[in-house]
Each structure stands twice: as structure tokens, then as C-alpha cells.
Scaffold this motif. Structure first.
Motif, PDB file in Angstrom:
ATOM      1  N   ASP A   1      19.142 -62.077 139.617  1.00 22.96           N
ATOM      2  CA  ASP A   1      18.692 -62.141 138.237  1.00 22.96           C
ATOM      3  C   ASP A   1      19.638 -61.302 137.397  1.00 22.96           C
ATOM      4  O   ASP A   1      19.887 -61.572 136.238  1.00 22.96           O
ATOM      5  N   LYS A   2      20.130 -60.226 138.056  1.00 20.39           N
ATOM      6  CA  LYS A   2      20.984 -59.290 137.346  1.00 20.39           C
ATOM      7  C   LYS A   2      21.994 -58.759 138.343  1.00 20.39           C
ATOM      8  O   LYS A   2      21.632 -58.424 139.465  1.00 20.39           O
ATOM      9  N   ILE A   3      23.239 -58.706 137.921  1.00 21.85           N
ATOM     10  CA  ILE A   3      24.290 -58.214 138.809  1.00 21.85           C
ATOM     11  C   ILE A   3      24.799 -56.877 138.290  1.00 21.85           C
ATOM     12  O   ILE A   3      24.978 -56.707 137.087  1.00 21.85           O
ATOM     13  N   VAL A   4      24.985 -55.942 139.214  1.00 19.09           N
ATOM     14  CA  VAL A   4      25.623 -54.678 138.867  1.00 19.09           C
ATOM     15  C   VAL A   4      26.965 -54.662 139.577  1.00 19.09           C
ATOM     16  O   VAL A   4      27.019 -54.657 140.803  1.00 19.09           O
ATOM     17  N   VAL A   5      28.056 -54.705 138.813  1.00 17.71           N
ATOM     18  CA  VAL A   5      29.380 -54.686 139.435  1.00 17.71           C
ATOM     19  C   VAL A   5      29.839 -53.240 139.520  1.00 17.71           C
ATOM     20  O   VAL A   5      29.891 -52.542 138.511  1.00 17.71           O
ATOM     21  N   MET A   6      30.122 -52.806 140.747  1.00 18.30           N
ATOM     22  CA  MET A   6      30.558 -51.423 140.946  1.00 18.30           C
ATOM     23  C   MET A   6      32.002 -51.399 141.420  1.00 18.30           C
ATOM     24  O   MET A   6      32.486 -52.339 142.040  1.00 18.30           O
TER      25      MET A   6
ATOM     26  N   GLY B   1      32.863 -46.059 142.570  1.00 17.33           N
ATOM     27  CA  GLY B   1      31.815 -45.107 142.215  1.00 17.33           C
ATOM     28  C   GLY B   1      31.339 -45.159 140.783  1.00 17.33           C
ATOM     29  O   GLY B   1      30.600 -44.276 140.352  1.00 17.33           O
ATOM     30  N   ILE B   2      31.760 -46.157 140.025  1.00 11.81           N
ATOM     31  CA  ILE B   2      31.201 -46.306 138.677  1.00 11.81           C
ATOM     32  C   ILE B   2      30.678 -47.733 138.513  1.00 11.81           C
ATOM     33  O   ILE B   2      31.025 -48.624 139.283  1.00 11.81           O
ATOM     34  N   VAL B   3      29.824 -47.927 137.493  1.00 12.81           N
ATOM     35  CA  VAL B   3      29.345 -49.264 137.180  1.00 12.81           C
ATOM     36  C   VAL B   3      30.300 -49.874 136.169  1.00 12.81           C
ATOM     37  O   VAL B   3      30.520 -49.319 135.106  1.00 12.81           O
ATOM     38  N   GLU B   4      30.891 -51.023 136.516  1.00 15.93           N
ATOM     39  CA  GLU B   4      31.830 -51.665 135.595  1.00 15.93           C
ATOM     40  C   GLU B   4      31.091 -52.507 134.569  1.00 15.93           C
ATOM     41  O   GLU B   4      31.463 -52.571 133.411  1.00 15.93           O
TER      42      GLU B   4
END
Ligand SMILES: Nc1ncnc2c1ncn2[C@@H]1O[C@H](COP(=O)(O)OP(=O)(O)OP(=O)(O)O)[C@@H](O)[C@H]1O
Ligand SMILES: [Mg+2]
Lengths: 354, 304
Positions: free
Chosen positions: A202-207, A210-213
Motif C-alpha cells: 500500500d505504501k513503500i518506504v525506499v531506504m 540508513g536513511i529514508v529516500e
């Protein structure tokens, strides 16, 4: 079911910091995929949520509780490990009911709760086997069954499909997605496979490192990548990236370092004179036009044809619905759809198109 | 076509060839393992003494032993010694292994230190204990007296009960490293993720130990404890250096009694009979572990 919040979460192993302030909100019942290249800290973040690693600084909230100091068993979280972590000395049924038997729930009630979960996963006939006697896909399902029986606040998956063959991976993908639609439990799913991320989330977190892009729904990430890293990471085959500058006189033309003039639909904040990167997805390139591509490889898949070649000095990949008759070494004339073009700053990697 | 000769067929067949290859090992085993054992058993049926070849006297040695209170005392001592020492070694060894399996600083140093009692020659550590247990210069008595807990030195090896406890303590000290290090190796074969999964499933640390660690460790515990029991049951050096079986035979084990009767006492036949009497106990231990060691159902792959 509960929402999950990461609030400026940091993690150091010894003196090296591997997570540099992660802030992500996950809504109740959402299926969130953490994706990123190997070593970017996905597993670490997941294990911190589970309580298997302590939190160096920041806050993790599940529901309305800050869980930083809670041990794993009080967080009401179920996790499916990459190696499944099935207990080898007890049967499939006992594995699935393990958490209940720890609480001292009566045998008959455990059976009543294991049976429907086994039914959902097609494990009913395997309940008396030991983990060793199962195939990889079956073990994977048992691991999921163990999580389902728990009926936890949050499901965690750490690359659960990476040990399966390609075909099984695709079918398990659907199965997990179905399961989520059925149970609607908040889910955090880790993978380094962007196709898995795109199809399930539903939601993507691109890492990255060590940070969230970028955080967003799959198509948002695909259509409007926030920076060069996301642009290159999401999508397969990857976005074509060409360096160059804007034409000082015409903001709808990009000049590559090889001198080729390409159309831009939305230059956004792109300033002339700055080093820029021009991005176009393989399917944004169409047959026929005035841009020559020197063909190197033609890969027909049946429904589509992949062409790998060079646009002057830059390597490009295109996908066409038509069949290509040209041979490697020959030239192919194409055009670029200006509406699908992204412009990035070469130094900061930031997206400049609006 | 002529039939191949018998020998050629024998050599050609799979089993025949296998037998040929096994022959040297079998001969070796027969000569060097079975011969001394057989000789010992034979001696037990004779009245051999040192300097005089004996004649076959059947079960006379055994009948005689069955009326010998010292022999029965040594049997009792051996069982007591083995049981108490093995249980202590198991409990303390497992405890040490669990501690060493945790993340702690300088883990390797601690592991090396733990091994020391096992590496030192038994005679050397026995001599050290002899000094520690000395009736006048014992360090333990000295410390306890300094603290004012006791008034007079403890007579460690002079009092029967005390002597038994003392030799058991020395044996436990010496035997722990083997148990601890072996169990530690076993613990390290248990994947960390199983413990993590159990923790997430809501297990307390006791439940994790009881329901995950212990069952997964049982196959190794069975092997380690079999060896430990065999070593303890046949122990000789420690006792011989510390007490020579005294006081009043309170610490005589079957092994020490056998040696004492056979060599200093000269009654080779009787000594051998005592040693042979140990065999049933050892066989029982081996059988017990054989059945304990059978691969458990969960360890077998495939099939139903
Ligand atoms: N116990 C540890 N001690 C020291 N460094 C660690 C530890 N665990 C992980 N790291 C480091 O933290 C970083 C992130 O590791 P992590 O396992 O979270 O990566 P990942 O994103 O899950 O990668 P993969 O896709 O390969 O599983 C890596 O650089 C790794 O070397
Ligand atoms: Mg990982």
C-alpha cells in the motif's frame, strides 16, 4: 491491528551509526514494504520494531504505546523470519500453536485456533509432520501460520520469499497479499526486490544507507521519484539516466553531454548552466522519430521486446510492444515522450521536475 | 564361457571386496584391543598371583568377592562417586556453557581459562588438591579460620564423609571443562533466530530454555554425559594420589581396589575379577546412551 510510528529512529552498532534518523508513519491495517539495497538497514529497523535490537535514540510507537523499553514478548508482534525459524523438535501443529501453549491455553482450544489457520494456508494435512519433512514453500507457510494464530497487532516479514524459486515466489506473493486483505493486520514487509515492493505494498518506504529516500504508494514512486536513487531503484528495467544541461535558450530542450537534443515536458526548477540528469523510463521511448539508437542486444520476450543500445555515448534500454526487425549493430530511430521525462540535479540528486 | 573361480568371484563381489579391505583393521582391533581385554577376563577366572602362573578356578574369585564387604563398599562408593559427580558436572557445566554462550566481553579468554583444568595432567591437579586438602596447611581451612568461621583446620581427607565429598569436588573441578565446552559447542548449533522467534511468541527466558534450548540440546547432552559417566566410573588417578582409597576404604572405587589387590597386593586374579565386575555397569551405561542417542523423530528427514 494498530498504527506504527517511527520517530527519528537511530541505531548504532558500537561507534558506527547504521540508521540515521528514520521517520515513518504506518496507518492501521496498512501493508508497508521497506525496500532498499543490501546493507541499507531494513532488517535492523524491523528488528528494532520487534524488540530484538535496542533503539539507540528516537521513538517507536505501536498503537498508542511507546515500545522502546518493552521486551519483544510484550509488543504483541509476530515475525516471519527469512530462514523461517521453525522449531525443529515439534510438529507443524505444535509450531503454530506454540505461542498459545506458552500461555497455558488448553490443548483443545489451541487445536480450534490452529485448524482454521492451517485451512487458510492449505496446511491441514501436514499438521503432524516435523519441519524437516516439509518443502521450502510449505515451511514458509507454516511460519506464516504461526504468525496468523497469534492474531497480533503487527505482522513483520523479513525477506520471506528470498529462499523460494521464482515461480513459487510469485504465487506466495499473491498469497500473502490475499492474506493481508483478509486479516487487515498492519504489516511491515522487508525486501530488496523492488517488484515485490511494487506489487504488494500500500505504501513503500525506499531506504538507502540508513536513511529514508522516499515514502509513497507504488505508482507515486514510479511516476514521481523524489531523487536519482529512487529513480534508479524503482522500476525494471531501470530508468535511463543521461547527463547534460538544459538548452540556455529553450527550456523544452535538454542537451546531453554527447550533444544530442532531447525533449523535456516539465523542466520544473531546472536552471540552465547546472549539471543535470535526464531520466526517461524504457517505456517512455517509442518507435519512429529522429533519435538514433545503436542496437547492441535485442531481447524478445514474446509480448514485448527489450532493446539495449547506445544513444550516442550513453547506454539506454527501451521496451517496445512491437517486434523489432533490426539486428545488433544497426540503428533504430525512436522518439521520447516528453511527458514521461524527469529532470534531476546531478549533484544533489534531487528531482527538479514538478 | 568358463565360470570364474571361487576366489575371483569372492574378490569381485561387493561384500567380498569390502571384507578384504576391512581385514587389516579387524586384525588390528583383535590384537590390540581384544587381546588385553580377553587376558584380563581370563585372569579373573584364575588364581594367578604375581610370580606364579595360576590355574583355572572358575567363578571362585567372584564367589569370594560376593562375600567381601570391602568389595561391596567399593561398588557403593563407585556408584555414589559417579552419580553425584556426574550430576554436579552436568548442572554446573550446563550453567557455565549457558553463561559462556551469552555475549560477554573477552569471551574467548574465559573459554580458554575454563579449559585449563582439563588440560593440566590429572596427576598434577591431584597433587594440587592434595595440598589444598592438607590437614594442616589447607588454604581452605586457613581462609575459613581467618574469617573466624571455624576454629580448627578441617580434616578433609581423614574423615570418611569429608573424604568422599573432597574427592568428588576434585573430580567435578576436573571434569567440568569437558562438559561445559562440549555443551557450549552444542548450544552454538542452535540458531539464534529460534530463540528470537520464541521471544516474539511470548516465551520468558525460562520457557525459552525449557522448551527450545533443552530439547534441542538433548542429543548432545546424551553423548557428553555418557562419556562423562564412563570417565568418572573408571576414575583412578585422582583417588590414588589423594587418598589411596582411605580412610578405612571410604573412598575406594572399584578401579582403585582392583589395582590395589592386583599389583601391591599381588593377587592378580582377584584384581582382574574386580575389574571385570565393572564391565556390566559400563555396558549398562553404554546401552542406556545407545538408546538415548537414537536419532529422535524430529531429526530424521523425509518420510512420514
Ligand atoms: N550486529 C551488528 N553489528 C554491527 N553491524 C551490524 C550488525 N547488524 C547489522 N549491521 C550493519 O548494519 C547495516 C544494516 O544491516 P541490515 O542487516 O539491517 O541490512 P539489510 O538492509 O537488512 O540488508 P539485506 O538486504 O542484505 O538483508 C549493515 O551495514 C550491517 O553491516
Ligand atoms: Mg536483511
Amino acid at each position: 491491528m494498530a498504527p506504527v510510528k517511527f520517530q527519528d529512529v537511530r541505531k548504532s552498532f558500537g561507534s558506527t551509526e547504521v540508521l540515521h534518523g528514520i521517520t515513518v508513519d504506518i496507518d492501521e491495517g496498512q501493508f508497508v514494504v521497506l525496500v532498499g539495497p543490501s546493507g541499507c538497514g531494513k532488517s535492523t529497523l524491523l528488528r528494532m520494531l520487534a524488540g530484538l535490537e535496542n533503539i539507540t535514540s528516537g521513538e517507536i510507537v505501536i498503537g498508542d504505546r511507546v515500545v522502546n523499553a518493552l521486551p519483544p514478548k510484550e509488543r504483541d508482534i509476530a515475525m516471519v523470519f527469512q530462514n523461517y525459524a521453525l522449531y525443529p523438535h515439534i510438529t507443524v501443529g505444535e509450531n503454530m500453536g506454540f505461542s498459545l501453549s506458552l500461555k497455558g491455553v488448553a490443548k483443545s482450544e489451541i487445536e480450534d485456533r490452529v485448524r482454521p489457520a492451517a485451512e487458510i494456508l492449505g496446511l491441514s494435512h501436514l499438521l503432524d509432520r516435523y519441519p524437516r519433512q516439509l518443502s521450502g514453500g510449505q515451511r514458509q507457510r507454516v511460519a506464516m501460520g504461526r504468525a496468523i494464530v497469534r492474531d497480533p497487532q503487527v505482522f513483520l516479514f523479513d525477506e520471506p520469499l528470498s529462499n523460494l524459486d521464482a515461480k513459487l515466489r510469485v504465487s506466495m506473493r499473491t498469497e500473502i497479499k490475499n492474506l493481508h486483505q483478509r486479516l487487515a493486520t498492519t504489516t511491515v514487509y522487508v525486501t530488496h526486490d523492488q517488484i515485490e515492493a511494487m506489487t504488494m505494498a500500500d505504501k513503500i518506504v525506499v531506504m538507502h544507507d540508513g536513511i529514508v529516500e522516499q515514502v509513497g504508494d507504488p505508482l507515486e514512486l514510479y511516476d514521481r521519484p523524489a531523487n536519482l536513487f529512487v529513480a534508479g531503484f524503482i522500476g525494471s528495467p531501470a530508468m535511463n539516466l543521461l547527463s547534460g544541461r538544459m538548452d540556455p535558450d529553450d527550456r523544452s530542450i535538454f542537451v546531453t553531454t554527447g550533444g544530442l537534443r532531447l525533449p523535456v515536458g516539465d523542466p520544473g526548477r531546472a536552471a540552465p548552466g547546472r549539471d543535470l540528469v535526464y531520466g526517461v523510463r524504457p517505456e517512455g521511448i517509442h518507435l519512429g522519430g529522429d533519435v538514433p539508437i545503436r542496437i547492441e542486444v535485442v531481447e524478445p520476450t514474446g509480448s514485448e521486446t527489450y532493446v539495449v543500445g547506445h544513444l550516442v555515448e550513453s547506454p539506454v534500454t527501451c521496451v517496445f510492444r512491437d517486434r523489432i526487425r533490426q539486428k545488433p549493430g544497426e540503428e533504430l530511430m525512436v522518439s521520447i515522450d516528453p511527458a514521461t521525462v524527469h529532470v534531476f540535479d546531478a549533484d544533489s540528486g534531487e528531482r527538479l521536475s514538478s | 564361457m568358463a565360470r570364474p573361480g571361487l576366489i575371483a568371484r569372492f574378490v569381485g563381489s561387493r561384500n567380498g571386496l569390502g571384507f578384504l579391505f576391512m581385514l587389516p583393521a579387524a586384525v588390528f582391533l583383535l590384537c590390540f584391543l581384544t587381546y588385553p581385554l580377553g587376558l584380563g577376563v581370563w585372569l579373573g577366572f584364575t588364581d594367578t598371583t604375581i610370580g606364579r602362573p595360576g590355574i583355572f578356578i572358575g567363578l571362585e574369585n567372584y564367589i569370594w568377592l560376593s562375600d567381601d564387604p570391602v568389595f561391596w563398599l567399593s561398588v557403593f562408593n563407585t556408584l555414589l562417586y559417579t552419580t553425584v559427580a556426574s550430576v554436579l558436572k552436568f548442572v554446573l557445566g550446563l550453567w557455565l556453557a549457558l553463561i559462556l554462550n551469552e555475549r560477554l566481553p573477552m569471551k574467548n579468554l574465559f573459554r580458554a581459562i575454563i579449559l585449563l583444568p582439563w588440560v593440566v595432567p590429572t596427576v598434577l591437579s591431584a597433587l594440587a588438591f592434595w595440598w589444598i586438602y592438607d590437614s594442616q596447611f589447607s588454604i581452605i581451612s586457613w581462609v575459613l579460620m581467618k574469617w573466624g568461621w571455624i576454629d580448627a583446620p578441617i580434616n578433609f581427607l581423614g574423615d570418611p564423609g569429608m573424604a568422599r565429598a573432597s574427592v568428588i569436588a576434585a573430580n567435578v573441578w576436573r571434569g567440568i571443562p569437558f562438559v561445559a565446552i562440549s555443551l557450549l559447542a552444542g548450544l552454538q548449533t542452535i540458531p539464534q533466530s529460534l530463540n528470537e522467534a520464541a521471544a516474539l511468541d511470548g516465551a520468558t527466558s525460562w520457557q525459552r530454555f525449557r522448551r527450545i534450548t533443552l530439547p534441542l540440546l538433548t542429543p548432545i547432552i546424551a553423548v557428553v554425559m555418557t562419556f562423562s559417566v564412563l570417565f568418572t566410573f573408571t576414575d583412578f588417578q585422582l583417588i590414588y594420589v589423594l587418598t589411596r582409597g582411605g580412610p578405612v576404604n571410604a573412598t575406594h572405587l572399584m578401579a582403585t581396589l582392583s589395582f590395589q589387590r592386583a599389583i601391591p597386593g599381588g593377587q592378580l586374579g582377584e584384581g582382574a575379577a574386580i575389574a571385570v565386575a565393572m564391565i556390566p555397569f559400563l555396558l549398562a551405561a553404554i546401552l542406556f546412551s545407545f538408546f538415548g542417542l537414537q536419532r529422535r523423530k524430529w531429526q530424521q528427514g523425509g518420510g512420514d
